[in-house]
Scaffold this motif. Sequence first.
Motif, mmCIF file in Angstrom:
data_model
loop_
_atom_site.group_PDB
_atom_site.id
_atom_site.type_symbol
_atom_site.label_atom_id
_atom_site.label_comp_id
_atom_site.label_asym_id
_atom_site.label_seq_id
_atom_site.Cartn_x
_atom_site.Cartn_y
_atom_site.Cartn_z
ATOM 1 N N VAL A 69 0.779 -1.205 -0.126
ATOM 2 C CA VAL A 69 0.078 -0.094 -0.007
ATOM 3 C C VAL A 69 0.959 1.296 0.028
ATOM 4 O O VAL A 69 0.576 2.141 -0.758
ATOM 5 C CB VAL A 69 -0.836 0.012 1.342
ATOM 6 N N THR A 70 2.031 1.307 0.685
ATOM 7 C CA THR A 70 2.795 2.309 0.891
ATOM 8 C C THR A 70 3.457 2.703 -0.466
ATOM 9 O O THR A 70 3.624 4.032 -1.072
ATOM 10 C CB THR A 70 3.874 2.153 1.811
ATOM 11 N N LEU A 71 3.937 1.505 -1.252
ATOM 12 C CA LEU A 71 4.458 1.894 -2.595
ATOM 13 C C LEU A 71 3.602 2.325 -3.506
ATOM 14 O O LEU A 71 3.780 3.261 -4.366
ATOM 15 C CB LEU A 71 5.030 0.410 -3.048
ATOM 16 N N VAL A 72 2.266 1.899 -3.395
ATOM 17 C CA VAL A 72 1.175 2.171 -4.467
ATOM 18 C C VAL A 72 0.842 3.636 -4.068
ATOM 19 O O VAL A 72 0.666 4.474 -5.115
ATOM 20 C CB VAL A 72 -0.106 1.196 -4.325
ATOM 21 N N VAL A 73 0.671 4.053 -2.983
ATOM 22 C CA VAL A 73 0.325 5.433 -2.480
ATOM 23 C C VAL A 73 1.427 6.355 -2.895
ATOM 24 O O VAL A 73 1.151 7.548 -3.579
ATOM 25 C CB VAL A 73 -0.035 5.610 -1.055
ATOM 26 N N ALA A 74 2.563 5.804 -2.590
ATOM 27 C CA ALA A 74 3.806 6.910 -3.055
ATOM 28 C C ALA A 74 3.823 7.174 -4.688
ATOM 29 O O ALA A 74 4.163 8.195 -5.006
ATOM 30 C CB ALA A 74 5.045 6.108 -2.526
ATOM 31 N N ALA A 75 3.577 5.852 -5.285
ATOM 32 C CA ALA A 75 3.694 6.037 -6.779
ATOM 33 C C ALA A 75 2.468 6.748 -7.396
ATOM 34 O O ALA A 75 2.813 7.555 -8.104
ATOM 35 C CB ALA A 75 3.528 4.666 -7.252
ATOM 36 N N MET A 76 1.503 6.771 -6.870
ATOM 37 C CA MET A 76 0.400 7.428 -7.195
ATOM 38 C C MET A 76 0.552 8.946 -6.944
ATOM 39 O O MET A 76 0.252 9.781 -7.675
ATOM 40 C CB MET A 76 -0.925 7.001 -6.511
ATOM 41 N N CYS A 77 1.099 9.342 -5.823
ATOM 42 C CA CYS A 77 1.271 10.645 -5.536
ATOM 43 C C CYS A 77 2.406 11.334 -6.229
ATOM 44 O O CYS A 77 2.378 12.335 -7.020
ATOM 45 C CB CYS A 77 1.778 10.816 -3.973
ATOM 46 N N TYR A 78 3.494 10.355 -6.571
ATOM 47 C CA TYR A 78 4.414 10.865 -7.523
ATOM 48 C C TYR A 78 4.103 11.221 -8.926
ATOM 49 O O TYR A 78 4.309 12.206 -9.512
ATOM 50 C CB TYR A 78 5.517 9.856 -7.468
ATOM 51 N N LYS A 79 2.968 10.161 -9.424
ATOM 52 C CA LYS A 79 2.474 10.694 -10.588
ATOM 53 C C LYS A 79 1.749 11.710 -10.809
ATOM 54 O O LYS A 79 1.732 12.594 -11.824
ATOM 55 C CB LYS A 79 1.418 9.206 -10.890
ATOM 56 N N TYR A 80 1.045 12.165 -9.808
ATOM 57 C CA TYR A 80 0.237 13.283 -9.784
ATOM 58 C C TYR A 80 0.881 14.629 -9.365
ATOM 59 O O TYR A 80 0.754 15.845 -10.082
ATOM 60 C CB TYR A 80 -1.077 13.315 -8.757
ATOM 61 N N TRP A 81 2.055 14.321 -8.642
ATOM 62 C CA TRP A 81 3.016 15.269 -8.605
ATOM 63 C C TRP A 81 3.707 15.862 -9.635
ATOM 64 O O TRP A 81 3.952 17.004 -10.145
ATOM 65 C CB TRP A 81 4.102 15.116 -7.385
ATOM 66 N N LYS A 82 4.116 14.841 -10.618
ATOM 67 C CA LYS A 82 4.808 14.972 -11.674
ATOM 68 C C LYS A 82 3.663 15.888 -12.756
ATOM 69 O O LYS A 82 4.112 16.522 -13.441
ATOM 70 C CB LYS A 82 5.095 13.699 -12.456
ATOM 71 N N SER A 83 2.457 15.432 -12.570
ATOM 72 C CA SER A 83 1.495 16.005 -13.283
ATOM 73 C C SER A 83 1.456 17.458 -13.001
ATOM 74 O O SER A 83 1.218 18.577 -13.833
ATOM 75 C CB SER A 83 0.077 15.672 -13.312
ATOM 76 N N TYR A 84 1.602 17.895 -11.799
ATOM 77 C CA TYR A 84 1.500 19.308 -11.286
ATOM 78 C C TYR A 84 2.752 20.084 -11.777
ATOM 79 O O TYR A 84 2.447 21.281 -12.191
ATOM 80 C CB TYR A 84 1.526 19.319 -9.650
ATOM 81 N N GLN A 85 3.857 19.345 -11.720
ATOM 82 C CA GLN A 85 4.848 19.949 -12.082
ATOM 83 C C GLN A 85 5.027 20.497 -13.496
ATOM 84 O O GLN A 85 5.319 21.517 -14.118
ATOM 85 C CB GLN A 85 6.267 19.231 -11.853
ATOM 86 N N ILE A 86 4.307 19.598 -14.423
ATOM 87 C CA ILE A 86 4.298 19.672 -15.865
ATOM 88 C C ILE A 86 3.468 20.850 -16.153
ATOM 89 O O ILE A 86 3.889 21.627 -16.898
ATOM 90 C CB ILE A 86 3.997 18.311 -16.456
ATOM 91 N N ASN A 87 2.255 20.984 -15.511
ATOM 92 C CA ASN A 87 1.529 22.089 -15.744
ATOM 93 C C ASN A 87 1.979 23.501 -15.293
ATOM 94 O O ASN A 87 1.750 24.361 -15.824
ATOM 95 C CB ASN A 87 0.049 21.841 -15.444
ATOM 96 N N GLN A 88 2.718 23.292 -14.196
ATOM 97 C CA GLN A 88 3.572 24.525 -13.660
ATOM 98 C C GLN A 88 4.564 25.171 -14.657
ATOM 99 O O GLN A 88 4.688 26.076 -14.685
ATOM 100 C CB GLN A 88 4.387 24.354 -12.256
ATOM 101 N N HIS A 89 5.097 24.143 -15.582
ATOM 102 C CA HIS A 89 6.227 24.587 -16.326
ATOM 103 C C HIS A 89 5.774 24.787 -17.832
ATOM 104 O O HIS A 89 6.457 24.898 -18.608
ATOM 105 C CB HIS A 89 7.522 23.621 -16.258
ATOM 106 N N LYS A 90 4.407 24.572 -18.142
ATOM 107 C CA LYS A 90 3.794 24.682 -19.212
ATOM 108 C C LYS A 90 4.075 25.991 -19.801
ATOM 109 O O LYS A 90 3.957 27.168 -19.146
ATOM 110 C CB LYS A 90 2.300 24.387 -19.253
ATOM 111 N N THR A 91 4.318 26.343 -21.240
ATOM 112 C CA THR A 91 4.512 27.594 -21.650
ATOM 113 C C THR A 91 3.376 27.677 -22.813
ATOM 114 O O THR A 91 2.878 26.721 -23.409
ATOM 115 C CB THR A 91 5.952 27.704 -22.298
ATOM 116 N N ASN A 92 3.605 29.122 -23.421
ATOM 117 C CA ASN A 92 2.534 29.454 -24.480
ATOM 118 C C ASN A 92 3.180 28.584 -25.762
ATOM 119 O O ASN A 92 2.229 28.532 -26.645
ATOM 120 C CB ASN A 92 2.529 30.862 -24.645
#
Length: 407
Positions: free
Chosen positions: A319-342
Amino acid sequence: MLNEMSPYLLLGFLIAGVLHAFVPSSIYSRYLSGTGWRSVVTAAAFGIPLPLCSCGVLPTAVALRRSGASRAASTSFLIATPQTGVDSIAATYSMMGLPFAVLRPVAALVTALCGGLAVGRLERRGALPDVKTEDGEDGSYEFSEVPHGLWNKVVAALRYGLWEMMQNIGKWLLLGLVVATLITVLLPDDFFTTWARWPLLNMVVIVAVAVPMYICATGSIPIAAALMLKGMSPGCALVLLMAGPAANVASMLVIGRAFGRKATIAYLASIVLGAIGFGVVVDYVPGLREVFVGAMPHHMMSHSMGVSWLNTVCSVLLVTLVVAAMCYKYWKSYQINQHKTNAMKEYKVKGMMCNHCKANVERGLAAVPGVDSVTVDLARGTALVEGQADEQAIIDKIGELGYEYEP
């Protein structure tokens, strides 16, 4: 259910990581160039232990095809691989007993053999249209080689088995456990008894529901086990375990593009007829049904799950690995959108399910002329493309890769 599956799942994930890190993927294409039974059997044998889902297997199968494998062998690989994997075989044994754990890979081998040989016969007769197979203008189907050095291989095995696979199937595994729990708790114990006299009709209904949708080989196990607890026959449960993971709408679309319409029909027919055929054998051969029901672990049949320190530790770790992996996946999504340019153009890509899909889309779109960079946000199902590439060329490439562009 989680306690019973977790030790076997972790072992299966580790073995999957070892296969990924120590066995070079390019070795597969060396033995899969023929259209006869040898290449078809070899392709199925290669695919059965690999932990690839029905979407993740697509780029690998197309890569085999473009690296010289015949359509017969590639089809065999497509059919066998998503039905099983070392992780799902281990989990099947833990929840459904040895007969199911043995029959799943056997059924995958037989159905893959039938589908591959049927395509091979069409291939030898020239009944299949010419489909572009050269690997030049895009680099989306390159095989990754194993890392050098024992330590690097060990690290790669652990990273793939206990991290990347958690991102790939963690959500589906948890969803399967939740659905199975709801079935176990909410449905009456004799829910399927009313329809038990028509197992063949039940199998047809299961196939009609399971084939179009996406369900992974591991996530289907707790659902099948819970349905058996409510009176579903073991043959029907086997149909769900075979047909659900083996195909979905996205896989049928990409197979049609890469191998042709007749090959797609042979692929789908072998899955449907094979699943129903093995289900009929299990339910109708005298005494066999009782063997499968009797082999279900006692704690499952009595609805009483045992708890031990090993199971508990494995469950917490999983469960720890799955939760950590899912959090990382959505954190990467957040980072990608933070660095999105025009300068980046966003494309909504429907059908991406795992990191195999992500890598396939990134490599495929990066090869389109005019593309400078590609970043796939798997959590949001989007691809951010930078460059002067023609928009229609990007959309066409998304369809060619087996996914669907959503305006």
